[in-house]
Design a protein around this motif. Structure first.
Motif, PDB file in Angstrom:
ATOM      1  N   ASN A 153      -4.478   8.840   7.173  1.00  0.00           N
ATOM      2  CA  ASN A 153      -4.902   9.704   6.069  1.00  0.00           C
ATOM      3  C   ASN A 153      -4.656   9.065   4.697  1.00  0.00           C
ATOM      4  N   GLY A 154      -4.831   7.742   4.640  1.00  0.00           N
ATOM      5  CA  GLY A 154      -4.676   7.044   3.374  1.00  0.00           C
ATOM      6  C   GLY A 154      -3.269   6.602   3.068  1.00  0.00           C
ATOM      7  N   TYR A 155      -2.317   6.961   3.903  1.00  0.00           N
ATOM      8  CA  TYR A 155      -0.921   6.579   3.673  1.00  0.00           C
ATOM      9  C   TYR A 155      -0.432   5.777   4.871  1.00  0.00           C
ATOM     10  N   TRP A 156      -0.293   4.479   4.656  1.00  0.00           N
ATOM     11  CA  TRP A 156       0.062   3.566   5.736  1.00  0.00           C
ATOM     12  C   TRP A 156       1.446   2.999   5.465  1.00  0.00           C
ATOM     13  N   ASP A 157       2.292   3.009   6.489  1.00  0.00           N
ATOM     14  CA  ASP A 157       3.674   2.559   6.335  1.00  0.00           C
ATOM     15  C   ASP A 157       3.791   1.041   6.389  1.00  0.00           C
ATOM     16  N   SER A 158       3.002   0.424   7.242  1.00  0.00           N
ATOM     17  CA  SER A 158       3.037  -1.026   7.427  1.00  0.00           C
ATOM     18  C   SER A 158       1.823  -1.412   8.260  1.00  0.00           C
ATOM     19  N   CYS A 159       1.507  -2.697   8.258  1.00  0.00           N
ATOM     20  CA  CYS A 159       0.361  -3.200   9.020  1.00  0.00           C
ATOM     21  C   CYS A 159       0.748  -4.472   9.772  1.00  0.00           C
ATOM     22  N   ASP A 160      -0.036  -4.788  10.771  1.00  0.00           N
ATOM     23  CA  ASP A 160       0.146  -6.022  11.526  1.00  0.00           C
ATOM     24  C   ASP A 160      -0.499  -7.158  10.732  1.00  0.00           C
ATOM     25  N   ARG A 161       0.332  -7.885   9.999  1.00  0.00           N
ATOM     26  CA  ARG A 161      -0.199  -8.953   9.136  1.00  0.00           C
ATOM     27  C   ARG A 161      -0.931 -10.028   9.939  1.00  0.00           C
TER      28      ARG A 161
END
Length: 272
Positions: A153-161
């Protein structure tokens, strides 16, 4: 995508205070979309032939209207699920260790950041969001990468770089190169098409009656997770490199040599 260094570099050049509308193109089976760029990149982009040429150290986006100024609802949310996204690509002036990129991101970010609401899976603009790298490359190879993130919902904690990546050279070393011996001679324009859904992400390339294709990720679970973003993602293109930026992750396998001359580089996208 390995864009974290590029975003840092480009941000240092100038904060994107304004969006500049460069004109519009027609996307097949959709209609008119507008090309917008940060004001610092405008002079490096030329519109022509239902497309554009980008010179070194530039970035642009597709928008849903002609707008000068960054607004979070101005970006074209490209519907990707079960669709082919195709264009003609000319990489002939993108040398070893330079990176011409075409990718999709879950913009707008949850805040304006430097002004343009940019976000990506490498914390570009200090905002996380899913990223679908359909093409990062030069005339020696291309890499494709899917990046998923935690949150929603537009709020991402972290991503798989690192993401799930495939390099065309590793699939077939004769798939593409700046010579006639390869299926795709990158000294000439060629058509490239990306297809994606919950079960696959595929890149196809065609030129003068020859064609080649490969899967962009070989992890079924990753493909399924990435598909949650395909309802609408924002197209962005950039051309970056040089200045000691390490592109070994992209083209090191090809054995190509030399420093990226980013100031003398250009890439052309047409016929969307």
């Amino acid at each position: 995508m390995k864009l974290v260094l590029a975003i840092t570099l480009l941000s240092c050049l100038a904060a994107p205070a304004l969006a500049k509308n460069l004109g519009s193109i027609q996307v097949k089976d959709y209609g008119e979309v507008w090309v917008v760029a940060p004001d610092w990149a405008v002079g490096a982009i030329q519109m022509h032939d239902n497309g554009f040429t980008m010179n070194g150290n530039s970035r642009l986006y597709f928008a849903n209207r002609a707008d000068d100024g960054w607004n979070p609802d101005m970006y074209w949310q490209t519907p990707l699920m079960d669709k082919h996204f195709a264009y003609t690509l000319d990489l002939s002036n993108v040398g070893c260790h330079c990176n011409a990129a075409a990718y999709f991101i879950n913009m707008p970010g949850n805040n304006a950041g430097d002004g343009d609401y940019y976000c990506d899976a490498n914390l570009g603009n200090n905002i996380w969001c899913p990223e679908y790298d359909t093409m990062e490359g030069n005339k020696y190879t291309i890499a494709t990468t899917l990046h998923t993130c935690n949150g929603g919902n537009g709020y991402w904690d972290s991503c798989d770089r690192g993401g799930c990546q495939v390099n065309a050279f590793n699939v077939d070393s004769n798939m593409m190169c700046p010579e006639d011996r390869c299926t795709i001679n990158t000294n000439k324009p060629f058509v490239i098409s990306h297809f994606q859904n919950a079960g696959q992400a595929n890149t196809w390339m065609g030129q003068e009656g020859r064609d080649a294709s490969f899967g962009m990720c070989n992890d079924g679970g990753y493909l399924s997770n990435m598909a949650s973003s395909y309802g609408g993602m924002v197209f962005s293109a950039s051309l970056w490199g040089g200045g000691g930026i390490d592109m070994g992750w992209l083209d090191g396998v090809t054995g190509c040599g030399g420093e990226c001359n980013i100031d003398g580089s250009s890439v052309t996208f047409t016929n969307f």
